[in-house]
Design a protein around this motif. Sequence first.
Motif, short mmCIF file in Angstrom:
data_model
loop_
_atom_site.label_atom_id
_atom_site.label_comp_id
_atom_site.label_asym_id
_atom_site.label_seq_id
_atom_site.Cartn_x
_atom_site.Cartn_y
_atom_site.Cartn_z
N UNK A 243 0.79 -1.14 -0.25
CA UNK A 243 0.08 -0.02 0.09
C UNK A 243 0.72 1.24 0.07
N UNK A 244 0.56 2.23 -0.70
CA UNK A 244 -0.49 2.37 -1.67
C UNK A 244 0.21 2.20 -3.05
N UNK A 245 1.37 1.62 -3.23
CA UNK A 245 1.95 1.57 -4.66
C UNK A 245 0.96 0.71 -5.64
N UNK A 304 -11.73 4.52 7.94
CA UNK A 304 -11.50 5.61 6.93
C UNK A 304 -12.63 6.54 6.23
N UNK A 305 -14.02 6.07 6.72
CA UNK A 305 -15.17 6.62 6.38
C UNK A 305 -15.42 8.06 7.16
N UNK A 306 -14.73 8.27 8.07
CA UNK A 306 -14.72 9.30 8.61
C UNK A 306 -13.43 10.38 8.46
N UNK A 307 -13.77 11.50 7.42
CA UNK A 307 -12.80 12.34 7.01
C UNK A 307 -12.11 12.85 8.19
N UNK A 308 -12.76 13.28 9.39
CA UNK A 308 -11.96 14.01 10.36
C UNK A 308 -10.94 12.82 11.17
N UNK A 310 -9.77 10.38 9.36
CA UNK A 310 -8.50 10.42 8.62
C UNK A 310 -7.20 11.30 8.72
N UNK A 311 -7.82 12.69 8.78
CA UNK A 311 -7.11 13.53 8.95
C UNK A 311 -6.24 13.65 10.16
N UNK A 312 -6.74 12.99 11.35
CA UNK A 312 -6.10 12.83 12.67
C UNK A 312 -4.98 11.71 12.25
N UNK A 313 -5.34 10.83 11.76
CA UNK A 313 -4.48 9.71 11.51
C UNK A 313 -3.25 10.09 10.62
N UNK A 314 -3.70 10.93 9.53
CA UNK A 314 -2.57 11.26 8.69
C UNK A 314 -1.29 12.09 9.36
N UNK A 315 -2.03 12.92 10.35
CA UNK A 315 -1.04 13.91 10.95
C UNK A 315 -0.42 13.02 11.85
N UNK A 316 -0.92 12.04 12.57
CA UNK A 316 -0.09 11.25 13.54
C UNK A 316 1.01 10.17 12.94
N UNK A 317 0.62 9.86 11.59
CA UNK A 317 1.54 9.16 10.86
C UNK A 317 2.27 9.94 10.08
N UNK A 318 2.24 11.18 9.96
CA UNK A 318 2.87 12.08 9.24
C UNK A 318 3.06 11.74 7.74
N UNK A 319 1.90 11.28 7.11
CA UNK A 319 1.65 11.20 5.78
C UNK A 319 0.78 11.96 5.36
N UNK A 320 0.53 11.88 3.78
CA UNK A 320 -0.52 12.76 3.38
C UNK A 320 -2.00 12.19 3.60
N UNK A 324 -3.63 7.90 2.56
CA UNK A 324 -4.19 7.10 3.32
C UNK A 324 -5.82 6.65 2.87
N UNK A 325 -6.38 7.68 2.19
CA UNK A 325 -7.81 7.41 1.67
C UNK A 325 -7.58 6.69 0.45
N UNK A 326 -6.46 6.64 -0.22
CA UNK A 326 -6.48 5.84 -1.55
C UNK A 326 -6.42 4.22 -1.51
N UNK A 327 -6.55 3.83 -0.24
CA UNK A 327 -6.50 2.42 -0.08
C UNK A 327 -7.43 1.79 1.22
#
Length: 378
Positions: A243-245, A304-308, A310-320, A324-327
């Motif tokens: 993921x997500x390659x 990942x159905x919860x946009x908020x 996912x945003x929190x998760x992305x910040x935690x993992x330091x990723x875009x 995250x939403x692409x998989x």
Amino acid sequence: MRTRNMGTTLLLTGALIAAATGCAKNDTPSGTAAKPRTIKAVAGCGKGSWTDPSDLAPDRKPARCTSGAPAPVKLAKTRKLTIATGTLAAEYVAPLEMAVKKGEFEKEGLDVTLKVLPTPDALPLLAKGDIDAQWAAPEAAVMNGILGGFDIKWVAANFSPGPGSKSGLWVRLKDGQSASHVAMAGRRMGTMIGKGSVISYPMDTALKKHGGGLDKIQFQQLGSADVLTALQNGGVDSAWLLDPVWRKVDGDKRFAFLGGQPQGEPLGGLLFGPKLLKEDPDAGVAFLRAYIRTVNTYFAGDYKKDPAFVAELAALLKTDKAVLESTPSLRMDWEIRSGTTDRLQQAYEAAGVSKGDPLPESRTVDRKLYEEAVGHTS
């Protein structure tokens, strides 16, 4: 499931094993492990908090308690725990990072530090008690270490792929070739994951469906940025895409997906050493209780159905966030399936990276601590 090479997988020498097993520390009362442990019913964790370990159905629903369960049971004295992990950027590490962020470990009386260390470096430290647990997998290095005397067991799982995931083995189709049967024997595979990784098991399974096997293909180990490029330009015939390659080739008729990690069967998670297995199992159960509560509260379904979130998760993992939403969401799962370490060891033997006779599950797996955390009696 991170980058490995053949050499690092087999670094566990006899001298290292002897040093680790002979120098284990004992920072807690030795009598703790000898006391019989009583499993009590846990509010919010009913029948659904446990599933039959022999159930390998791809559509098996993972065990779940209600949100917020199991409730914290704070230890009388705070324990400082160091947990090794190969990365802090991967989605499968998110439950541990979220547990730290949300204070779930603190509620149990645990002061938890997550430390980035590759498995070969962390294993002897775990066996000696210099670290308390590893967020990793029962790789060949782990099996070889246990065989050599390391007191380490796999005590909780992490995830299996969600429906729709195509992380796994992709092949470049030849002219006129059908995706239903691709002759893989003798072909070259590009991978950033060494033969001693747990991915050897699903890789071998996928290859055998197409006339291959770990002993019938040529491996070319590549950097993470080079695997996809080599597959696309014909430098290799096939590749294991994570993921997500895999999204880059999904839908392209020149390529076919042959299989990935079994759905419903986690291949990694938490490894405990002697400190949490025997010397201080109260802390071990507390750690698992916080981890399980985090899964039930934040990762119970399609998170990942919860946009908020996912945003929190992305910040935690330091990723875009878009990455995250692409998989699909991972299917977070703390339970260990029966026979998984048997199947892993068969793959390691086929890959030529195992030492000695296969270990029985009783030497490699301990489900008792997570069963206690959810109040299940076997």
